[in-house]
Design an enzyme around this catalytic site. Structure first.
Site, PDB file in Angstrom:
ATOM      1  N   PHE A 142       0.861  -1.184   0.000  1.00 44.06           N
ATOM      2  CA  PHE A 142       0.000   0.000   0.000  1.00 44.06           C
ATOM      3  C   PHE A 142       0.894   1.228   0.000  1.00 44.06           C
ATOM      4  CE2 PHE A 142      -2.290   3.522   1.911  1.00 44.06           C
ATOM      5  CZ  PHE A 142      -3.458   3.513   1.170  1.00 44.06           C
ATOM      6  N   ASP A 226       9.335   2.981   1.488  1.00 42.53           N
ATOM      7  CA  ASP A 226       8.124   3.616   2.007  1.00 42.53           C
ATOM      8  C   ASP A 226       8.065   3.321   3.504  1.00 42.53           C
ATOM      9  OD1 ASP A 226       5.630   4.339   2.871  1.00 42.53           O
ATOM     10  OD2 ASP A 226       4.548   3.514   1.151  1.00 42.53           O
ATOM     11  N   LYS A 255       2.579   9.838   8.170  1.00 39.55           N
ATOM     12  CA  LYS A 255       1.799   9.404   9.336  1.00 39.55           C
ATOM     13  C   LYS A 255       2.249   9.990  10.684  1.00 39.55           C
ATOM     14  CE  LYS A 255      -0.887   5.563   7.763  1.00 39.55           C
ATOM     15  NZ  LYS A 255      -0.655   5.189   6.374  1.00 39.55           N
TER      16      LYS A 255
END
Ligand SMILES: *Cc1c(COP(=O)(O)O)cnc(C)c1O
Length: 403
Positions: A142, A226, A255
């Protein structure tokens, strides 16, 4: 709408006016403190969700609150036409923490991914290889919801219906042979998550990330990490790749970086600093003083309060507890996995994971699903020993009550 609108009224209005692409439960969270949240009717929830691995310092941490308030009273926004001190200091801090040379700031994970993918493409364009833009990424990955990040995302449920998303080859995660087979002179980069978060909290097999570094080097391709979900201490080191001693060519953070204030960052090695000259990439809000001050407060507090030590101590308790739950509820639980404060209890096929999630919520525990059947624990990194124990006890009780 008056401030005293009832919770039920608000839920009804949310159902009427918000775009219905989410499925919120019928309550409204009003405030939080540490790893606890309260809804408008005063019900308490233990937050093992952490706003999808975002609330690094928990809710209403006094140092983060103070940093945001004092920066807001100075200057909130300027655009990148002008320097601001918190952003300069943040860039320096992040380069020091990651071993990178340059930091580009944006507002979300998907944007950090876009910056990183554009960096990789433009790098080879500059080297006279304009056709070298393919990326090798992984099944069940993702990387975000914008079209570029979505092209990199290796899950049908996120991609379906959005038309052609070219330029990326997906191979099985953990399969170095498949990566080698997918390489070619048109591959600009290998893109990976050190632990696949949304895919189900799937850690890379031992040695896999180092192997990706070797494969990228053999082919002259870039290695892009990532670390949007795994970075900023979540796995027990600042970056998850640091467990393997691997240094990527560029990496993405978002995040948890500013503890809940929107931010994204793309960091890269010095060799890539000339790839995106003025005019080639940018962001209106990126690097704003407010988000930068929040991120600095997060980094300062992680250090001052030895929060990574807390991650490692709580992680042991969490993994022991999950292992115990897996043994005790063998009929319902397939396995547990993860690292640091990113772990999942994986339910067996055929168990209604969403139903379990709802029961946990009713019992006052907020967690999220990862993959089809993983109950993901991604709490604030400041979570306390008693709170980990409480969460495990609630899960135990709910699993005991399942038919
Ligand atoms: C959440 C996430 C993203 C996307 O971040 P947004 O801020 O939602 O755009 C990308 N990659 C990973 C690994 C993530 O967990």
């Amino acid at each position: 709408m008056s401030k005293s609108a009832s919770e039920a009224d608000l839920v009804a209005l949310g159902g009427q006016f918000l775009y219905p692409n989410y499925r919120q439960p019928p309550f409204v969270i009003a405030r939080g403190k540490g790893s606890e949240l309260w809804d408008k009717s005063g019900k308490r929830y233990l937050d093992m969700h952490g706003g999808i691995a975002v609330s690094t310092l928990g809710h209403a941490h006094p140092k983060l609150v103070a940093a945001i308030a004092s920066q807001a009273a100075e200057v909130i926004h300027l655009s990148n036409y002008f320097y601001n001190e918190p952003n300069i200091r943040l860039a320096q801090r992040l380069c020091g923490l990651t071993g990178m040379a340059r930091a580009f700031f944006c507002n979300s994970g998907a944007e950090a991914m876009e910056g990183m993918l554009k960096l990789a493409r433009r790098h080879f364009f500059d080297k006279g290889q304009p056709d070298r833009y393919r990326v090798v990424a992984f099944d069940s990955s993702f990387h975000g919801r914008t079209l570029g990040a979505l092209a990199a995302t290796g899950q049908k449920k996120y991609r379906d219906g959005f038309g052609p998303l070219p330029g990326v080859t997906h191979v099985p995660y953990g399969d170095a042979g498949a990566v080698r087979a997918a390489m070619g002179p048109d591959v600009a980069a290998i893109l990976f998550e050190p632990i696949q978060g949304e895919g189900g909290v799937l850690p890379a097999p031992a040695g896999f990330i180092a192997e990706l570094r070797r494969i990228a080097d053999e082919h002259g391709a870039l290695l892009l990490a990532d670390e949007i979900q795994t970075g900023v201490g979540r796995t027990g080191k600042f970056l998850a790749v640091q467990h393997e001693g691997v240094v990527p060519d560029a990496l993405a953070l978002a995040k948890g970086l500013a503890g809940g204030v929107p931010i994204g960052a793309m960091l890269c090695k010095a060799e890539l600093q000339g790839v995106l000259p003025p005019g080639s990439h940018g962001s209106t809000f990126g690097g704003n003083p407010l988000a930068s001050a929040a991120a600095l407060a997060v980094l300062d507090t992680i250090e001052a309060e030895a929060i990574i030590d807390n991650v490692n101590a709580r992680a042991v308790e969490l993994s022991q507890g999950l292992a115990e739950l897996a043994r005790k509820h063998e009929r319902l639980v397939a396995t547990w996995r993860g690292m640091g404060l990113l772990q999942a209890l994986v339910l067996r096929d055929g168990i209604d994971a969403r139903g379990v999630l709802e029961k946990l919520r009713e019992a006052g525990l907020l967690i999220s699903l990862a993959g089809a059947s993983g109950l993901r624990f991604s709490p604030p990194l400041v979570i306390r020993k008693e709170e980990v124990a409480e969460a495990l006890a609630i899960v135990d009780r709910i699993l005991l009550g399942l038919p």
